[in-house]
Write a protein that holds these residues in place. Sequence first.
Motif, PDB file in Angstrom:
ATOM      1  N   ALA A 205       0.836  -1.211   0.000  1.00 24.17           N
ATOM      2  CA  ALA A 205       0.000   0.000   0.000  1.00 24.17           C
ATOM      3  C   ALA A 205       0.865   1.254   0.000  1.00 24.17           C
ATOM      4  CB  ALA A 205      -0.928  -0.008   1.216  1.00 24.17           C
ATOM      5  N   ALA A 206       1.958   1.233   0.778  1.00 22.83           N
ATOM      6  CA  ALA A 206       2.860   2.381   0.802  1.00 22.83           C
ATOM      7  C   ALA A 206       3.512   2.604  -0.552  1.00 22.83           C
ATOM      8  CB  ALA A 206       3.928   2.172   1.879  1.00 22.83           C
ATOM      9  N   ALA A 207       3.884   1.516  -1.231  1.00 24.36           N
ATOM     10  CA  ALA A 207       4.498   1.631  -2.554  1.00 24.36           C
ATOM     11  C   ALA A 207       3.521   2.224  -3.567  1.00 24.36           C
ATOM     12  CB  ALA A 207       4.990   0.263  -3.026  1.00 24.36           C
ATOM     13  N   VAL A 208       2.259   1.793  -3.498  1.00 27.90           N
ATOM     14  CA  VAL A 208       1.236   2.350  -4.396  1.00 27.90           C
ATOM     15  C   VAL A 208       1.044   3.831  -4.112  1.00 27.90           C
ATOM     16  CG1 VAL A 208      -1.202   2.243  -5.027  1.00 27.90           C
ATOM     17  CG2 VAL A 208       0.079   0.134  -4.658  1.00 27.90           C
ATOM     18  N   ALA A 209       1.019   4.197  -2.831  1.00 25.81           N
ATOM     19  CA  ALA A 209       0.871   5.606  -2.475  1.00 25.81           C
ATOM     20  C   ALA A 209       2.049   6.424  -2.990  1.00 25.81           C
ATOM     21  CB  ALA A 209       0.765   5.740  -0.957  1.00 25.81           C
ATOM     22  N   ASP A 210       3.267   5.893  -2.829  1.00 30.12           N
ATOM     23  CA  ASP A 210       4.456   6.615  -3.320  1.00 30.12           C
ATOM     24  C   ASP A 210       4.385   6.824  -4.823  1.00 30.12           C
ATOM     25  OD1 ASP A 210       5.312   6.567  -0.741  1.00 30.12           O
ATOM     26  OD2 ASP A 210       6.783   4.970  -1.016  1.00 30.12           O
ATOM     27  N   GLU A 211       3.927   5.821  -5.525  1.00 26.73           N
ATOM     28  CA  GLU A 211       3.811   5.936  -6.984  1.00 26.73           C
ATOM     29  C   GLU A 211       2.826   7.034  -7.373  1.00 26.73           C
ATOM     30  OE1 GLU A 211       3.555   2.764 -10.680  1.00 26.73           O
ATOM     31  OE2 GLU A 211       2.407   2.371  -8.866  1.00 26.73           O
ATOM     32  N   ARG A 212       1.723   7.113  -6.643  1.00 23.25           N
ATOM     33  CA  ARG A 212       0.709   8.130  -6.939  1.00 23.25           C
ATOM     34  C   ARG A 212       1.230   9.532  -6.653  1.00 23.25           C
ATOM     35  NH1 ARG A 212      -4.903   6.174  -6.772  1.00 23.25           N
ATOM     36  NH2 ARG A 212      -5.521   8.201  -5.953  1.00 23.25           N
ATOM     37  N   VAL A 213       1.895   9.706  -5.512  1.00 23.08           N
ATOM     38  CA  VAL A 213       2.316  11.056  -5.137  1.00 23.08           C
ATOM     39  C   VAL A 213       3.489  11.541  -5.979  1.00 23.08           C
ATOM     40  CG1 VAL A 213       1.479  10.732  -2.790  1.00 23.08           C
ATOM     41  CG2 VAL A 213       3.868  10.241  -3.298  1.00 23.08           C
ATOM     42  N   ILE A 214       4.350  10.642  -6.423  1.00 22.96           N
ATOM     43  CA  ILE A 214       5.468  11.048  -7.281  1.00 22.96           C
ATOM     44  C   ILE A 214       4.952  11.467  -8.651  1.00 22.96           C
ATOM     45  CG2 ILE A 214       7.539  10.219  -8.463  1.00 22.96           C
ATOM     46  CD1 ILE A 214       8.070   8.459  -6.003  1.00 22.96           C
ATOM     47  N   ALA A 215       3.934  10.766  -9.132  1.00 23.67           N
ATOM     48  CA  ALA A 215       3.395  11.083 -10.459  1.00 23.67           C
ATOM     49  C   ALA A 215       2.613  12.391 -10.452  1.00 23.67           C
ATOM     50  CB  ALA A 215       2.505   9.940 -10.938  1.00 23.67           C
ATOM     51  N   HIS A 216       1.935  12.711  -9.336  1.00 24.86           N
ATOM     52  CA  HIS A 216       1.087  13.909  -9.294  1.00 24.86           C
ATOM     53  C   HIS A 216       1.293  14.639  -7.963  1.00 24.86           C
ATOM     54  CE1 HIS A 216      -0.886  12.185 -12.804  1.00 24.86           C
ATOM     55  NE2 HIS A 216      -1.067  11.066 -12.114  1.00 24.86           N
ATOM     56  N   PRO A 217       2.448  15.229  -7.722  1.00 25.24           N
ATOM     57  CA  PRO A 217       2.749  15.823  -6.411  1.00 25.24           C
ATOM     58  C   PRO A 217       1.956  17.082  -6.097  1.00 25.24           C
ATOM     59  CG  PRO A 217       4.507  16.304  -7.962  1.00 25.24           C
ATOM     60  CD  PRO A 217       3.596  15.328  -8.647  1.00 25.24           C
ATOM     61  N   MET A 218       1.425  17.778  -7.114  1.00 26.44           N
ATOM     62  CA  MET A 218       0.738  19.050  -6.879  1.00 26.44           C
ATOM     63  C   MET A 218      -0.774  18.907  -6.818  1.00 26.44           C
ATOM     64  SD  MET A 218       3.217  21.023  -6.449  1.00 26.44           S
ATOM     65  CE  MET A 218       2.265  22.529  -6.285  1.00 26.44           C
ATOM     66  N   GLU A 219      -1.297  17.709  -6.967  1.00 29.43           N
ATOM     67  CA  GLU A 219      -2.741  17.517  -6.881  1.00 29.43           C
ATOM     68  C   GLU A 219      -3.182  17.462  -5.420  1.00 29.43           C
ATOM     69  OE1 GLU A 219      -3.955  14.123  -9.053  1.00 29.43           O
ATOM     70  OE2 GLU A 219      -3.503  14.978 -11.027  1.00 29.43           O
ATOM     71  N   HIS A 220      -4.495  17.578  -5.214  1.00 31.91           N
ATOM     72  CA  HIS A 220      -5.040  17.409  -3.866  1.00 31.91           C
ATOM     73  C   HIS A 220      -4.985  15.934  -3.494  1.00 31.91           C
ATOM     74  CE1 HIS A 220      -6.244  21.518  -3.324  1.00 31.91           C
ATOM     75  NE2 HIS A 220      -6.925  21.519  -4.474  1.00 31.91           N
ATOM     76  N   ALA A 221      -4.732  15.665  -2.232  1.00 36.49           N
ATOM     77  CA  ALA A 221      -4.526  14.287  -1.793  1.00 36.49           C
ATOM     78  C   ALA A 221      -5.776  13.437  -2.026  1.00 36.49           C
ATOM     79  CB  ALA A 221      -4.126  14.270  -0.321  1.00 36.49           C
ATOM     80  N   GLY A 222      -6.873  13.783  -1.378  1.00 39.22           N
ATOM     81  CA  GLY A 222      -8.095  13.012  -1.545  1.00 39.22           C
ATOM     82  C   GLY A 222      -8.131  11.783  -0.637  1.00 39.22           C
ATOM     83  N   LEU A 223      -9.294  11.154  -0.601  1.00 38.73           N
ATOM     84  CA  LEU A 223      -9.532  10.054   0.324  1.00 38.73           C
ATOM     85  C   LEU A 223      -8.662   8.830   0.013  1.00 38.73           C
ATOM     86  CD1 LEU A 223     -11.134   8.852   2.661  1.00 38.73           C
ATOM     87  CD2 LEU A 223     -12.896   8.173   1.006  1.00 38.73           C
ATOM     88  N   ILE A 224      -8.636   8.386  -1.252  1.00 37.10           N
ATOM     89  CA  ILE A 224      -7.905   7.163  -1.601  1.00 37.10           C
ATOM     90  C   ILE A 224      -6.417   7.327  -1.335  1.00 37.10           C
ATOM     91  CG2 ILE A 224      -7.354   5.540  -3.430  1.00 37.10           C
ATOM     92  CD1 ILE A 224     -10.239   5.457  -2.483  1.00 37.10           C
ATOM     93  N   THR A 225      -5.845   8.437  -1.770  1.00 34.18           N
ATOM     94  CA  THR A 225      -4.420   8.664  -1.564  1.00 34.18           C
ATOM     95  C   THR A 225      -4.074   8.696  -0.086  1.00 34.18           C
ATOM     96  OG1 THR A 225      -4.226   9.888  -3.651  1.00 34.18           O
ATOM     97  CG2 THR A 225      -2.510  10.237  -2.005  1.00 34.18           C
ATOM     98  N   ASN A 226      -4.898   9.356   0.711  1.00 32.88           N
ATOM     99  CA  ASN A 226      -4.611   9.450   2.141  1.00 32.88           C
ATOM    100  C   ASN A 226      -4.806   8.118   2.857  1.00 32.88           C
ATOM    101  OD1 ASN A 226      -3.927  12.107   1.884  1.00 32.88           O
ATOM    102  ND2 ASN A 226      -5.197  12.802   3.575  1.00 32.88           N
TER     103      ASN A 226
END
Length: 307
Positions: A205-226
Amino acid sequence: MLLAVMLVGLFMNAAIPRAFNDAGWVFVATFLLIHIGRTVWLLRVGLDEVNQEHFVRVLIWFITAVPLWLTGAVVCGGAGLAWWVVAALVGLAGDWTVYPLPGRRLQSRQVGLAGGYLLERGRLFMIIALGETVMTTGTALTAAPHKPVTLLTAGVAFTGTIALFWLFFGSCERVGRHYEWTEDAMRAGRSGVISLMASVTGLIAAAVADERVIAHPMEHAGLITNLLLFGGGPGLFIATQSWHGAGLFDGLYWSRLLALSCLVVAGMLTLAATVYLAVVIAAAIVVVLAALEERRPTGDAHAKPTS
């Protein structure tokens, strides 16, 4: 036996992506062959009386669940998943109760287990998981634009991953001593395996989160990402390790409970924040926890456990 399991497991793993379509039979047939064949092989290698009794019970319990596995392969789809979940729960129930049979009692403390060997295998498994997590971070960084915020996010994500592994390996020595001294190595080993699987789930789960935040660092976090950043990743990892430690040593550390509380609160407060800010806060909580654990006195770790 190990090589045979690897060969059959190759076909089982290949069938998993299509297990709910046309490959359900392949998955179930190979899965049953691995578990039944391995147990039958163990019963023929000359085990002592207690372990022979234990694996007879394992075999009977697993055969009891065979109709459930076969039914799941027949119905496929969501209904098939439901049958397989029930079958898996039967196996877990047997594991947690040491596979009881009517009129035949066997306590888990009677079954021998090489706890140190099991712990070493767990360490190696976690090292592999670390490599996969770091590789996911590197792959995401390669595909993303090399802007300062992207590099910052990747560095912070990697730091948080290292802190999680610091928490795991920091307690291995104490857990190893418990395995050496405990009178119920089977119970401790069972708890260790369950916590290992749940911890690896947290790392995924942490790896998936890291992949999401690296790809879109300036977007709003949102429920799934958090949920991935704070809950499914470090939250699940720390909660699992805390549960395992509490079961072995009869106590919870206030630092871990505080960290879990901080992860929950921070996850809710950063729902509308930018992703890079959320990942910085999540990593900071884990790093501070790792630092507190490193400074904890270790004198109590040398005390011999009572059970």
